[in-house]
Design an enzyme around this catalytic site. Structure first.
Site, PDB file in Angstrom:
ATOM      1  N   ALA A  83       0.831  -1.200   0.000  1.00 27.73           N
ATOM      2  CA  ALA A  83       0.000   0.000   0.000  1.00 27.73           C
ATOM      3  C   ALA A  83       0.865   1.249   0.000  1.00 27.73           C
ATOM      4  CB  ALA A  83      -0.946  -0.007   1.189  1.00 27.73           C
ATOM      5  N   GLU A  84       1.912   1.254   0.830  1.00 32.18           N
ATOM      6  CA  GLU A  84       2.833   2.395   0.828  1.00 32.18           C
ATOM      7  C   GLU A  84       4.267   1.947   1.059  1.00 32.18           C
ATOM      8  OE1 GLU A  84      -0.427   5.255   0.673  1.00 32.18           O
ATOM      9  OE2 GLU A  84      -0.228   3.518   1.981  1.00 32.18           O
ATOM     10  N   THR A  85       5.157   2.660   0.391  1.00 34.81           N
ATOM     11  CA  THR A  85       6.582   2.611   0.698  1.00 34.81           C
ATOM     12  C   THR A  85       6.985   3.987   1.204  1.00 34.81           C
ATOM     13  OG1 THR A  85       7.080   0.902  -0.949  1.00 34.81           O
ATOM     14  CG2 THR A  85       8.907   2.312  -0.231  1.00 34.81           C
TER      15      THR A  85
END
Length: 261
Positions: A45-47
């Site tokens: 979903a996020e880095t």
């Protein structure tokens, strides 16, 4: 070049629950296209990308397809990386971000995080939103980024099977659905953002920047125990403090390694 990478499950006390985030530590931000390519390769979903800066850290967040102005769970994960891995024994860290300075600090068995509250405003019922959700919300508001749809009950939130392709075509980048809690929770929620490359986000700190003021205005409380009812699920202790939202959660380390770019 090689860079350290960590993967953590945020807003949970056990692996394979909560929301996974990657944290990449750099000495400087690389070209935006390269940062986006790394985030797409990680396919989470996020880095989060963190860069040391005079006792603080600069922080940016990327989904697999776009950079975003705020991400709660990846900020929590980045704070855990600094406190537990980069500077063991440090009790708190300030990140300079597109959403202003964000603080993550050690608290009890987890971490506390301070984020900007998002003002919500009522909007007229949207036939397109109802069609995408497969249910007509009791009430609809927006925080400027997302629709926030109040459903009749927690069971409706848990069982919802929205049309993700239709949600991706709405005039907001995401949809939060919520209802009063069942059991020990004050409220439950889910978050869908296929337009940002996130069909359903497991546990969303940023969504609670709107959910907390929304529920505070409805029920007259400023402290909540909330549950995001995704398949992985996650618990958040939340408090409205002026124009800020304070979230508390735990993180579990899953992976320590390095990337080559």
């Amino acid at each position: 070049m090689r860079a350290p990478i960590f993967q953590l499950d945020a807003f949970t006390t056990r692996r394979f629950a909560g929301n996974p985030a990657a944290v990449v530590v750099l000495d400087r931000f690389l070209d935006d296209a390269l940062l986006q390519a790394v985030a797409a390769e990680n396919n989470l979903a996020e880095t989060a990308f963190v860069v040391p800066s005079e006792g603080r850290y600069r922080l940016r967040w990327f989904t697999p397809t776009v950079e975003v102005p705020l991400c709660g769970h990846a900020t929590l994960a980045a704070g855990a990386v600094v406190i537990e891995r980069l500077e063991p024994g440090r009790d708190s860290v300030v990140f300079d971000t597109a959403s202003g300075p964000l603080t993550v600090g050690r608290e009890d068995t987890g971490y506390r995080m301070d984020l900007p509250a998002r003002t919500v405003r009522a909007v007229p019922p949207s036939p397109a939103l109802s069609a995408a959700l497969g249910v007509t919300p009791v009430e609809t508001v927006t925080d400027g980024y997302n629709y926030l749809a109040l459903l009749a009950g927690a069971g409706d939130v848990r069982s919802l099977q929205p049309d993700l392709a239709a949600i991706a075509c709405l005039d907001r980048t995401g949809v939060v659905v919520t209802a009063a809690g069942d059991g020990t929770y004050d409220f439950v929620s889910r978050y869908f953002a296929p337009a940002k490359g996130i069909p359903e986000d497991p546990v969303t700190g940023g969504a609670h920047c709107a959910l907390v003021p929304f529920w505070a205005a409805r029920i007259g409380k400023d402290a909540f125990f909330a549950y995001q009812a995704s398949r992985r699920g996650g618990e958040l202790t939340c408090r409205l403090h002026g124009d800020r939202v304070r979230l508390h959660g735990s993180c579990v380390f899953y992976l320590d390694g390095s990337i080559e770019v």
